[in-house]
Design a protein around this motif. Structure first.
Motif, PDB file in Angstrom:
ATOM      1  N   MET A   1       0.826  -1.197   0.000  1.00 38.52           N
ATOM      2  CA  MET A   1       0.000   0.000   0.000  1.00 38.52           C
ATOM      3  C   MET A   1       0.869   1.258   0.000  1.00 38.52           C
ATOM      4  O   MET A   1       0.614   2.183  -0.748  1.00 38.52           O
ATOM      5  CB  MET A   1      -0.939  -0.026   1.207  1.00 38.52           C
ATOM      6  CG  MET A   1      -1.700   1.254   1.410  1.00 38.52           C
ATOM      7  SD  MET A   1      -3.145   1.385   0.400  1.00 38.52           S
ATOM      8  CE  MET A   1      -4.276   1.977   1.596  1.00 38.52           C
ATOM      9  N   GLU A   2       1.916   1.269   0.826  1.00 35.22           N
ATOM     10  CA  GLU A   2       2.796   2.433   0.895  1.00 35.22           C
ATOM     11  C   GLU A   2       3.511   2.636  -0.442  1.00 35.22           C
ATOM     12  O   GLU A   2       3.637   3.762  -0.916  1.00 35.22           O
ATOM     13  CB  GLU A   2       3.811   2.283   2.028  1.00 35.22           C
ATOM     14  CG  GLU A   2       4.642   3.529   2.246  1.00 35.22           C
ATOM     15  CD  GLU A   2       5.542   3.415   3.459  1.00 35.22           C
ATOM     16  OE1 GLU A   2       6.668   3.900   3.353  1.00 35.22           O
ATOM     17  OE2 GLU A   2       5.115   2.837   4.478  1.00 35.22           O
TER      18      GLU A   2
ATOM     19  N   THR B   1       1.022   4.219  -2.905  1.00 35.01           N
ATOM     20  CA  THR B   1       0.822   5.639  -2.616  1.00 35.01           C
ATOM     21  C   THR B   1       2.010   6.467  -3.088  1.00 35.01           C
ATOM     22  O   THR B   1       1.824   7.530  -3.698  1.00 35.01           O
ATOM     23  CB  THR B   1       0.589   5.848  -1.102  1.00 35.01           C
ATOM     24  OG1 THR B   1      -0.542   5.066  -0.711  1.00 35.01           O
ATOM     25  CG2 THR B   1       0.342   7.302  -0.779  1.00 35.01           C
ATOM     26  N   GLU B   2       3.212   5.995  -2.853  1.00 37.83           N
ATOM     27  CA  GLU B   2       4.411   6.713  -3.280  1.00 37.83           C
ATOM     28  C   GLU B   2       4.518   6.762  -4.798  1.00 37.83           C
ATOM     29  O   GLU B   2       4.900   7.787  -5.367  1.00 37.83           O
ATOM     30  CB  GLU B   2       5.671   6.091  -2.668  1.00 37.83           C
ATOM     31  CG  GLU B   2       5.822   6.382  -1.199  1.00 37.83           C
ATOM     32  CD  GLU B   2       5.787   7.874  -0.884  1.00 37.83           C
ATOM     33  OE1 GLU B   2       6.508   8.656  -1.545  1.00 37.83           O
ATOM     34  OE2 GLU B   2       5.028   8.264   0.024  1.00 37.83           O
TER      35      GLU B   2
ATOM     36  N   VAL C   1       2.045   6.652  -6.964  1.00 33.47           N
ATOM     37  CA  VAL C   1       1.016   7.571  -7.453  1.00 33.47           C
ATOM     38  C   VAL C   1       1.464   9.017  -7.255  1.00 33.47           C
ATOM     39  O   VAL C   1       1.359   9.847  -8.165  1.00 33.47           O
ATOM     40  CB  VAL C   1      -0.352   7.305  -6.772  1.00 33.47           C
ATOM     41  CG1 VAL C   1      -1.354   8.406  -7.088  1.00 33.47           C
ATOM     42  CG2 VAL C   1      -0.896   5.948  -7.193  1.00 33.47           C
ATOM     43  N   LYS C   2       1.993   9.330  -6.084  1.00 27.75           N
ATOM     44  CA  LYS C   2       2.501  10.686  -5.828  1.00 27.75           C
ATOM     45  C   LYS C   2       3.586  11.053  -6.824  1.00 27.75           C
ATOM     46  O   LYS C   2       3.622  12.169  -7.343  1.00 27.75           O
ATOM     47  CB  LYS C   2       3.049  10.795  -4.397  1.00 27.75           C
ATOM     48  CG  LYS C   2       2.004  10.915  -3.334  1.00 27.75           C
ATOM     49  CD  LYS C   2       2.674  11.052  -1.965  1.00 27.75           C
ATOM     50  CE  LYS C   2       1.658  11.038  -0.852  1.00 27.75           C
ATOM     51  NZ  LYS C   2       2.301  11.103   0.475  1.00 27.75           N
TER      52      LYS C   2
ATOM     53  N   TYR D   1      -1.438   1.949 -12.993  1.00 28.63           N
ATOM     54  CA  TYR D   1      -1.922   2.402 -11.694  1.00 28.63           C
ATOM     55  C   TYR D   1      -3.419   2.113 -11.672  1.00 28.63           C
ATOM     56  O   TYR D   1      -4.194   2.805 -12.337  1.00 28.63           O
ATOM     57  CB  TYR D   1      -1.716   3.903 -11.517  1.00 28.63           C
ATOM     58  CG  TYR D   1      -0.297   4.388 -11.653  1.00 28.63           C
ATOM     59  CD1 TYR D   1       0.470   4.648 -10.531  1.00 28.63           C
ATOM     60  CD2 TYR D   1       0.264   4.607 -12.906  1.00 28.63           C
ATOM     61  CE1 TYR D   1       1.772   5.116 -10.653  1.00 28.63           C
ATOM     62  CE2 TYR D   1       1.560   5.072 -13.028  1.00 28.63           C
ATOM     63  CZ  TYR D   1       2.307   5.323 -11.909  1.00 28.63           C
ATOM     64  OH  TYR D   1       3.591   5.794 -12.027  1.00 28.63           O
TER      65      TYR D   1
ATOM     66  N   LEU E   1      -6.189   2.714  -9.646  1.00 28.96           N
ATOM     67  CA  LEU E   1      -6.488   3.546  -8.482  1.00 28.96           C
ATOM     68  C   LEU E   1      -7.683   3.037  -7.685  1.00 28.96           C
ATOM     69  O   LEU E   1      -7.751   3.256  -6.480  1.00 28.96           O
ATOM     70  CB  LEU E   1      -6.676   4.995  -8.927  1.00 28.96           C
ATOM     71  CG  LEU E   1      -5.347   5.568  -9.415  1.00 28.96           C
ATOM     72  CD1 LEU E   1      -5.472   6.203 -10.770  1.00 28.96           C
ATOM     73  CD2 LEU E   1      -4.787   6.521  -8.413  1.00 28.96           C
TER      74      LEU E   1
ATOM     75  N   GLU F   1      -6.087   0.162  -5.743  1.00 23.14           N
ATOM     76  CA  GLU F   1      -4.802   0.519  -5.158  1.00 23.14           C
ATOM     77  C   GLU F   1      -3.721  -0.496  -5.508  1.00 23.14           C
ATOM     78  O   GLU F   1      -3.034  -1.050  -4.647  1.00 23.14           O
ATOM     79  CB  GLU F   1      -4.935   0.709  -3.644  1.00 23.14           C
ATOM     80  CG  GLU F   1      -5.886   1.837  -3.301  1.00 23.14           C
ATOM     81  CD  GLU F   1      -5.943   2.142  -1.818  1.00 23.14           C
ATOM     82  OE1 GLU F   1      -5.461   1.328  -1.002  1.00 23.14           O
ATOM     83  OE2 GLU F   1      -6.482   3.207  -1.481  1.00 23.14           O
TER      84      GLU F   1
ATOM     85  N   TYR G   1      -0.384  -1.249  -8.230  1.00 19.79           N
ATOM     86  CA  TYR G   1       0.623  -0.707  -9.141  1.00 19.79           C
ATOM     87  C   TYR G   1       1.391  -1.859  -9.762  1.00 19.79           C
ATOM     88  O   TYR G   1       1.715  -2.833  -9.084  1.00 19.79           O
ATOM     89  CB  TYR G   1       1.595   0.201  -8.379  1.00 19.79           C
ATOM     90  CG  TYR G   1       2.796   0.611  -9.185  1.00 19.79           C
ATOM     91  CD1 TYR G   1       2.720   1.672 -10.081  1.00 19.79           C
ATOM     92  CD2 TYR G   1       4.006  -0.077  -9.074  1.00 19.79           C
ATOM     93  CE1 TYR G   1       3.820   2.046 -10.840  1.00 19.79           C
ATOM     94  CE2 TYR G   1       5.113   0.298  -9.823  1.00 19.79           C
ATOM     95  CZ  TYR G   1       5.009   1.355 -10.707  1.00 19.79           C
ATOM     96  OH  TYR G   1       6.091   1.722 -11.462  1.00 19.79           O
TER      97      TYR G   1
END
Length: 151
Positions: A1-2, A5-6, A8-9, A136, A138, A141, A143
């Motif tokens: 998950m982390e 998120t990274e 996507v950012k 991605y 989304l 979630e 990648y």
């Protein structure tokens, strides 16, 4: 998950604040595409247009849209957020990225801001002439970054 998120950012940081993109819409029968002045804020895409345009009629019939630029494809859900004067954050960034369009169209009565919430992004990347597909998802979630190996 982390990691997701990274990633996507990182994607949105690399994408930047604004780019002309192709917007594709459909009313479930006919697909049409056109160039749009698109901005990106907080992981969402935005554009403005006149509500009497065909694209708006199609979005009203089917909120699923696609955006495309270069090697990036975006699928998402689109919604009308109201007049540009009701969307200060959008207006500020749109004026910065597309001053001519902002000055010409933003104050017109029929102009509306549309938000595209991305659900899926795909990007082709080449490393040493080897193609990779970066995705991605989304909604889930998820990648992935995989080498493209044709059958």
């Amino acid at each position: 998950m982390e990691e997701f998120t990274e990633k996507v950012k990182q994607f949105f940081s690399e994408f930047g604040e604004g780019k002309p993109m192709v917007l594709s819409t459909t009313d479930n029968e006919t697909v049409s595409s056109r160039m749009m002045s698109v901005i990106q804020m907080n992981g969402k895409f935005y554009f403005q247009t006149d509500i009497t345009m065909r694209k708006c009629q199609q979005i009203n019939a089917n909120s699923h849209v696609a955006l495309c630029i270069d090697n990036i494809q975006v699928e998402g859900i689109c919604k009308n957020l109201g007049h540009p004067s009701e969307n200060a954050e959008f207006s500020e960034l749109f004026e910065k990225c597309y001053k001519g369009s902002y000055d010409t169209y933003s104050s017109l009565e029929n102009e509306r801001v549309y938000e595209v919430i991305p659900t899926y992004i795909e990007r082709w990347i080449y490393k040493d002439k080897v193609p990779y597909i970066e995705t991605y998802d989304l909604e889930n979630e998820f990648y992935s970054f995989k080498e493209y190996i044709p059958l």
